[in-house]
Design a protein around this motif. Structure first.
Motif, short mmCIF file in Angstrom:
data_model
loop_
_atom_site.label_atom_id
_atom_site.label_comp_id
_atom_site.label_asym_id
_atom_site.label_seq_id
_atom_site.Cartn_x
_atom_site.Cartn_y
_atom_site.Cartn_z
N GLU A 31 0.83 -1.19 0.00
CA GLU A 31 0.00 0.00 0.00
C GLU A 31 0.87 1.25 0.00
N PHE A 35 -2.81 5.57 1.29
CA PHE A 35 -3.96 4.68 1.36
C PHE A 35 -4.67 4.79 2.71
N ARG A 38 -6.70 7.86 2.87
CA ARG A 38 -7.98 7.71 2.17
C ARG A 38 -9.00 6.99 3.06
N SER A 63 -7.61 -2.00 4.29
CA SER A 63 -8.19 -2.71 3.14
C SER A 63 -9.66 -3.04 3.38
N ALA A 66 -11.44 0.09 2.53
CA ALA A 66 -11.46 0.26 1.07
C ALA A 66 -12.59 -0.57 0.46
N THR A 72 -9.73 3.34 -3.68
CA THR A 72 -8.55 2.63 -4.16
C THR A 72 -7.30 3.36 -3.67
N ASP A 73 -6.17 2.73 -3.92
CA ASP A 73 -4.89 3.37 -3.60
C ASP A 73 -4.60 4.43 -4.66
N SER A 78 -6.97 -1.65 -6.40
CA SER A 78 -7.59 -2.10 -5.16
C SER A 78 -6.55 -3.02 -4.55
N ILE A 79 -6.51 -3.09 -3.30
CA ILE A 79 -5.44 -3.81 -2.62
C ILE A 79 -5.70 -5.31 -2.71
#
Length: 123
Positions: A31, A35, A38, A63, A66, A72-73, A78-79
Motif C-alpha cells: 500500500e 492509502f 484515504r 483494506s 477500502a 482505491t490506492d 484495489s489492494i
C-alpha cells in the motif's frame, strides 16, 4: 480510550495498514502511505453513524475500509492483499500474537516465519 469517551460524539478507531511502501522499503502489492489517509477521509465523509459506532474501539484494516467505502490506492489499484489480511485477522483472533501477552516470552527472531506475508519484499 473508546470506553472513556462513551457518551460523547468522539469515536476511536485504530487503523491497521497492510504492508506499506515507503521511501526505504517496498513490498509487492504494498500500500502507499496515502492509502490509510484515504481510509480516514472515508470515515470522516462517508461513514454512517451506525458504522462509526461499529468501528468504535476496534482495530480496522485499511483494506477493509477500502472494500466497504469503495476507494482505491493512489495508483488506482484495489489492494489485492484483502484476502491475506482477512486470513491474518482470523488467525490473530484465534491465536493472539505473543507481543500482546505480558507473561509469554518473545521468540527469537530466527524462529519466526513471516515469509508468507512478505514474499518478494525488499528490505
Amino acid at each position: 480510550m473508546a470506553v472513556e469517551l462513551q457518551g460523547t460524539s468522539v469515536r476511536v478507531v485504530t487503523l491497521w495498514p497492510g504492508a506499506v511502501n515507503t521511501e526505504t522499503t517496498t513490498f509487492p502489492n504494498g500500500e502507499s502511505v496515502e492509502f490509510a489517509g484515504r481510509g480516514v477521509a472515508a470515515l470522516l465523509s462517508d461513514a454512517r453513524t451506525d458504522q462509526l459506532e461499529g468501528y468504535n474501539g476496534r482495530v480496522v484494516m485499511v483494506s477493509e475500509l477500502a472494500k466497504t467505502f469503495h476507494f482505491t490506492d493512489v495508483d488506482g489499484s484495489s489492494i489485492p492483499s484483502l484476502e491475506q489480511n482477512e486470513r491474518l485477522r482470523k488467525d490473530l483472533e484465534t491465536k493472539p500474537p505473543v507481543q500482546w501477552s505480558q507473561k509469554r516470552r518473545l521468540p527469537k527472531a530466527a524462529t519466526i516465519d513471516a515469509s508468507e506475508f512478505f514474499k518478494g519484499s525488499k528490505l
